[in-house]
Design an enzyme around this catalytic site. Structure first.
Site, PDB file in Angstrom:
ATOM      1  N   HIS A 183       0.822  -1.246   0.074  1.00 48.79           N
ATOM      2  CA  HIS A 183       0.008  -0.042   0.053  1.00 48.79           C
ATOM      3  C   HIS A 183       0.861   1.245  -0.070  1.00 48.79           C
ATOM      4  CE1 HIS A 183      -2.684   2.890   1.770  1.00 48.79           C
ATOM      5  NE2 HIS A 183      -3.838   2.311   1.352  1.00 48.79           N
TER       6      HIS A 183
ATOM      7  N   ASP B  74       2.874  -4.879   8.090  1.00 49.62           N
ATOM      8  CA  ASP B  74       1.563  -3.942   7.980  1.00 49.62           C
ATOM      9  C   ASP B  74       0.563  -5.022   7.691  1.00 49.62           C
ATOM     10  OD1 ASP B  74      -0.460  -2.932   6.818  1.00 49.62           O
ATOM     11  OD2 ASP B  74       0.511  -2.187   4.957  1.00 49.62           O
TER      12      ASP B  74
ATOM     13  N   GLN C 229      -4.530  -5.417   6.696  1.00 46.20           N
ATOM     14  CA  GLN C 229      -5.528  -6.346   6.108  1.00 46.20           C
ATOM     15  C   GLN C 229      -5.705  -7.776   6.813  1.00 46.20           C
ATOM     16  OE1 GLN C 229      -8.079  -5.512   3.696  1.00 46.20           O
ATOM     17  NE2 GLN C 229      -7.133  -3.242   3.458  1.00 46.20           N
TER      18      GLN C 229
ATOM     19  N   LYS D 204     -10.719  -1.452  10.159  1.00 43.17           N
ATOM     20  CA  LYS D 204     -10.896  -2.501   9.252  1.00 43.17           C
ATOM     21  C   LYS D 204     -11.319  -3.648  10.375  1.00 43.17           C
ATOM     22  CE  LYS D 204      -7.469  -0.735   6.073  1.00 43.17           C
ATOM     23  NZ  LYS D 204      -8.170  -0.052   4.938  1.00 43.17           N
TER      24      LYS D 204
ATOM     25  N   CYS E 123      -4.700   2.449  -4.020  1.00 43.94           N
ATOM     26  CA  CYS E 123      -3.282   2.672  -3.282  1.00 43.94           C
ATOM     27  C   CYS E 123      -2.186   1.802  -3.258  1.00 43.94           C
ATOM     28  CB  CYS E 123      -3.533   3.114  -1.830  1.00 43.94           C
ATOM     29  SG  CYS E 123      -4.633   4.686  -1.489  1.00 43.94           S
TER      30      CYS E 123
HETATM   31  N1  7TS Z   1      -1.872  -1.022   4.541  1.00 49.75           N
HETATM   32  C1  7TS Z   1      -2.899  -1.825   3.707  1.00 49.75           C
HETATM   33  C2  7TS Z   1      -2.267  -3.179   3.350  1.00 49.75           C
HETATM   34  C3  7TS Z   1      -3.938  -1.107   3.696  1.00 49.75           C
HETATM   35  O1  7TS Z   1      -5.137  -2.083   3.091  1.00 49.75           O
HETATM   36  C4  7TS Z   1      -4.224  -0.006   4.057  1.00 49.75           C
HETATM   37  C5  7TS Z   1      -5.767   0.774   3.690  1.00 49.75           C
HETATM   38  C6  7TS Z   1      -3.465   0.869   4.488  1.00 49.75           C
HETATM   39  C7  7TS Z   1      -2.087   0.145   4.768  1.00 49.75           C
HETATM   40  C8  7TS Z   1      -3.687   2.110   5.460  1.00 49.75           C
HETATM   41  O2  7TS Z   1      -4.494   2.058   6.365  1.00 49.75           O
HETATM   42  P1  7TS Z   1      -4.880   3.472   6.983  1.00 49.75           P
HETATM   43  O3  7TS Z   1      -5.972   2.863   8.094  1.00 49.75           O
HETATM   44  O4  7TS Z   1      -3.942   4.110   7.673  1.00 49.75           O
HETATM   45  O5  7TS Z   1      -5.708   4.159   5.929  1.00 49.75           O
HETATM   46  N2  7TS Z   1      -6.613   0.132   2.757  1.00 49.75           N
HETATM   47  C9  7TS Z   1      -7.393   0.746   2.152  1.00 49.75           C
HETATM   48  C10 7TS Z   1      -8.042   0.180   0.915  1.00 49.75           C
HETATM   49  O6  7TS Z   1      -7.611  -0.907   0.579  1.00 49.75           O
HETATM   50  N3  7TS Z   1      -9.097   0.898   0.480  1.00 49.75           N
HETATM   51  O7  7TS Z   1      -9.186   1.900   1.167  1.00 49.75           O
HETATM   52  C11 7TS Z   1      -8.108   1.701   2.198  1.00 49.75           C
END
Ligand code: 7TS
Length: 414
Positions: free
Chosen positions: A131, A208, A211, A234, A372
């Site tokens: 990401h 990370d 997910q 999530k 992303c």
């Molecule tokens: N890493 C992964 C694998 C992610 O899927 C996401 C967010 C992030 C980092 C960042 O997370 P945040 O909570 O700090 O924003 N993924 C997604 C997505 O797949 N669609 O919208 C956000």
């Protein structure tokens, strides 16, 4: 939603659905089918209630007050830390730092451990399926320190090429930062093997878990990662809260991230001494309400059963994959052996954006675009994908609605 259909393994999905008020709403005159769970999951009533209860009954700033409200708020906030420690199997509660989310967690490590240890000519390894939040902070650090960013390549199936990874490791490798489960491909990476190889090369590892945390059992001690990051939103929890797990020895040795209240012991104009863990990394008034409500989300997961949730989601993933594969003009991007319940696809001569719009007209929420992960799209030479991602409250009937919606979309656009 008809209740006559099969009750899937281990959970009564209809009883689960009743706990999520948003699932009762309609979109464009159709029952909502929410398949954008990888972006953010919906929230059960108990999470919403926890927020309302905090603001209605014991809203107060934490740690500093001796009055009843402050004590109640502090106890509830710290109870979430204990729940997260248990959930991730961390050895110590002070290894759990609350952040704004995964993005802030990765940035925290890059700005502290990274700035302290990475020197000119050093190397940082990430993978081709990260990401953007696990790319950009390391790029910035490499730019500042004149270090080198190396990328683990992805196979045609969407798996990491582990042989290539092992060749990338050198004595100059300082950090390996990889995603546990890919948000655009669904791939579950063999993080234990990745971590072991990195440690043998003398590098620290950031995982990370944005997910993976909702789908897989997380045991940071067994995994032996140095840092692990995730986001509450999530995990059926609220937005604006995340977790950084770090091994105590590393967290203690690192410089501070943000300066301010909470993170100090004593301040004079000449000198400041910093607070103990975990408060050293929680400067300022934190997101109290959402941290408290995060515990309600973990309670929901606990009560429903992680194993039950995983079995249910695996079944949905398998069913959706089989159904999607029967559409001749559709290609699934990401066919790894180990996947979480995320399925990305493209359709011949149809732009992903159009798939998203036409499905939305039928009440079906999928995510379209690069998610992303632009380098993943470049790797597969596509502008983007449509992505359906499943949660504990989704059903096979909803997948049937998606398939029907896709047939309609293809008919309209080709
Ligand atoms: N890493 C992964 C694998 C992610 O899927 C996401 C967010 C992030 C980092 C960042 O997370 P945040 O909570 O700090 O924003 N993924 C997604 C997505 O797949 N669609 O919208 C956000």
């Amino acid at each position: 939603m008809k209740e006559a259909a099969t009750i899937q393994k281990g959970i009564n999905v209809y009883a689960v659905r009743k706990q999520f008020p948003i699932l009762n709403r309609e979109v464009k005159g159709k029952p909502l089918v929410y398949f954008d769970n990888a972006a953010t999951s919906q929230k059960p009533q108990q999470v919403i209630d926890a927020l309302v209860n905090y603001y209605s009954n014991y809203n107060a700033n934490i740690h500093r007050g001796i009055h009843t409200l402050a004590e109640e708020a502090t106890a509830a906030y710290e109870a979430t830390r204990d729940a997260v420690q248990k959930f991730m199997h961390a050895a110590l509660r002070e290894e759990i730092i609350f952040t704004r989310g995964t993005t802030e967690g990765i940035n925290l490590v890059a700005y502290t451990w990274g700035r302290q240890h990475v020197k000119e000519g050093d190397e940082i390894i990430i993978s081709g399926m990260e990401h953007h939040s696990n790319i950009v902070p390391w790029q910035v650090l490499c730019g500042e320190k004149k270090a080198v960013l190396k990328i683990i390549p992805i196979t045609e199936e969407g798996e990491l090429d582990l042989e290539a990874y092992k060749k990338l490791l050198t004595s100059k490798t300082k950090i390996v930062s990889v995603v546990h489960a890919s948000n655009s491909l669904g791939t579950v990476n063999p993080v234990k093997e990745i971590i072991k190889a990195a440690h043998e090369a003398g590098a620290v590892v950031v995982i990370d878990g944005a997910q993976s945390t909702v789908h897989l059992d997380i045991d940071v001690q067994k995994m032996d990662c140095d840092f692990f990051v995730c986001s509450a939103h999530k995990l059926y929890g609220p937005t604006g809260v995340g977790v950084l797990y770090g091994k105590k020895k590393l967290l203690e040795s690192m410089p501070v991230f943000q300066g301010g209240g909470e993170m100090i012991k004593e301040v004079t104009f000449e000198k400041t001494t910093f607070n103990d863990l975990p408060y050293k990394y929680e400067a300022g008034t934190p997101n109290i309400a959402d941290v408290i409500a995060f515990k309600a989300a973990l309670d929901f997961i606990q009560k429903t059963g992680k194993e039950n949730i995983r079995l249910h989601e695996d079944e949905l993933l398998q069913y959706a994959t089989e159904q999607l594969q029967q559409i001749p003009s559709l290609k699934i991007i990401g066919t790894a052996k180990e996947k979480v319940s995320v399925v990305s696809f493209v359709i011949d001569k149809v732009h992903p954006q159009d798939i998203g719009i036409l499905l939305d007209n039928q009440g079906i929420a999928v995510r379209t675009g690069h998610h992303c992960t632009q380098p993943v799209m470049d790797r597969f030479c596509i502008p983007g994908t449509a992505r359906a991602s499943f949660a504990v409250y989704n059903t096979k009937e909803e997948i049937d609605a998606l398939i029907k919606g896709l047939h309609k979309t293809i008919k309209m656009l080709s």
